[in-house]
Motif scaffolding. Sequence first.
Motif, PDB file in Angstrom:
ATOM      1  N   VAL A  34      51.340  43.296  33.994  1.00 40.16           N
ATOM      2  CA  VAL A  34      49.884  43.266  34.154  1.00 40.16           C
ATOM      3  C   VAL A  34      49.364  41.993  33.486  1.00 40.16           C
ATOM      4  N   GLY A  35      48.654  41.187  34.260  1.00 37.63           N
ATOM      5  CA  GLY A  35      48.163  39.927  33.711  1.00 37.63           C
ATOM      6  C   GLY A  35      46.856  39.511  34.333  1.00 37.63           C
ATOM      7  N   ARG A  36      46.381  38.349  33.908  1.00 40.23           N
ATOM      8  CA  ARG A  36      45.119  37.807  34.412  1.00 40.23           C
ATOM      9  C   ARG A  36      45.410  36.668  35.378  1.00 40.23           C
ATOM     10  N   ALA A  37      44.717  36.692  36.503  1.00 41.19           N
ATOM     11  CA  ALA A  37      44.899  35.674  37.543  1.00 41.19           C
ATOM     12  C   ALA A  37      43.696  35.738  38.478  1.00 41.19           C
ATOM     13  N   PRO A  38      43.499  34.725  39.324  1.00 38.00           N
ATOM     14  CA  PRO A  38      42.419  34.793  40.316  1.00 38.00           C
ATOM     15  C   PRO A  38      42.634  35.953  41.283  1.00 38.00           C
ATOM     16  N   LEU A  39      41.542  36.576  41.696  1.00 36.06           N
ATOM     17  CA  LEU A  39      41.595  37.707  42.627  1.00 36.06           C
ATOM     18  C   LEU A  39      40.453  37.567  43.634  1.00 36.06           C
ATOM     19  N   ARG A  40      40.785  37.783  44.894  1.00 36.11           N
ATOM     20  CA  ARG A  40      39.776  37.719  45.953  1.00 36.11           C
ATOM     21  C   ARG A  40      39.877  38.972  46.822  1.00 36.11           C
ATOM     22  N   VAL A  41      38.729  39.481  47.223  1.00 42.69           N
ATOM     23  CA  VAL A  41      38.658  40.567  48.192  1.00 42.69           C
ATOM     24  C   VAL A  41      38.177  39.951  49.501  1.00 42.69           C
ATOM     25  N   THR A  42      38.996  40.010  50.518  1.00 47.14           N
ATOM     26  CA  THR A  42      38.705  39.306  51.764  1.00 47.14           C
ATOM     27  C   THR A  42      38.872  40.224  52.969  1.00 47.14           C
ATOM     28  N   VAL A  43      38.294  39.779  54.075  1.00 47.05           N
ATOM     29  CA  VAL A  43      38.499  40.387  55.389  1.00 47.05           C
ATOM     30  C   VAL A  43      38.940  39.261  56.325  1.00 47.05           C
TER      31      VAL A  43
END
Length: 411
Positions: A34-43
């Motif tokens: 479990v770590g920190r990183a960029p995250l995107r929610v996309t369609v």
Amino acid sequence: MKRWLWIILLMALVLAGAFWAMKPQPVEVTAAVVGRAPLRVTVEEEGKTRLRDRFVVSSPLAGYVRRMKWKEGDMVRAGDVAAVLEPLRAQLLDVRTREQGEARLKAAEAALQVAQARLSTMEQQARAAQAEASYWAQQLRREEPLTKSGDIPQERLEKTRSEAARTEAARRAAENAATTARAEIEQARAEVAAARTALLEPSVGQQRGQGSELVTVRWPVSGRVLKMVKESEGVVGPGEALVELGNTRALEVEVEVLSVDAVKMGPGTAVELVRWGGEKPLEGRVRMVEPSGFTKISALGVEEQRVRVIADITSPEQEWQRLGHGYRVEAVFILWSGEKVLQAPASALFRTGEQWNVYVIEGGVAKKRAVTLGHRNGLAAEVVSGVKEGEQVIPHPDESVVDGKMVVVKG
């Protein structure tokens, strides 16, 4: 004595083997941190480009359009001549049409002769009426002074006046009848001329529109020719399309998305256009989500409710100058994004009722732990609480992994 030693040693080995066999064995698992990183929610959906403004140049009236010199892809300027229209060409006469035309000509010539004869009669009647009216006018002028002197009775003068008025009216009527007869002759002559013209075979010059009045159709705006609907010369009707025109530098992207995804979008939603053929993705923004949806059958035969979403390309024009109308693109709509987001793999999550859980590896033992999730996509999920940064979780846990089970990480 020695025999008993061997017996005792053999029994110890048996007991050790039984203990080893009954001892719980750890399950081999894979681990993710479990770590920190960029995250995107996309369609992500497939779309296509289209012109924002598309013009169809059509014929304003029925006629014969000359062959146009334009080709698809040509640049044109507003006000320049797009097409030239000639009057409709004369048709060749078949036997039946010619015979009908000849009969019409004979009838027109006969009507002309009748009108001429009637005019001759009307002119003679007008001359007779003129002579009679002149006589009674002179007679009236002679009798008026004689009546004043008493040489002629008043009754005779009244009778002369009445005759003068009657003959004058008859003269006017005769002249009007002669004028009408002359007009009928002109009409009959026009009918004869029309009948003779209808029987004329068109010459080569007439077929090419020489000496005819021409109508020019001009480009309404500057742009690029998209499609030549009518390239060769030929007959066109009023409103018939000739050529399609548009500005290929004013492109937009049309994407059909599921209605459940469309409600999450709005004007200003960021879009990335990928796999369009260029070296890098293009940037864009949603301009409009259409208010009405439609039903579409998917490749699997499932009915889907979809909505058209229109997006503008915001990347510099030189990056997408080779794109044209109707080109395929893949649009990635960014519904949410974060830079340093605490996240866990989506494959490590499972539900117990309404609660999301993960298996955390603590000292070689799998521990079931409830977690609270935030934003999710298909690969990872934002963890709000339940695990800490750096802890290991088990992706794809099977039925052999339970709470408190000893585990060993592969590799």
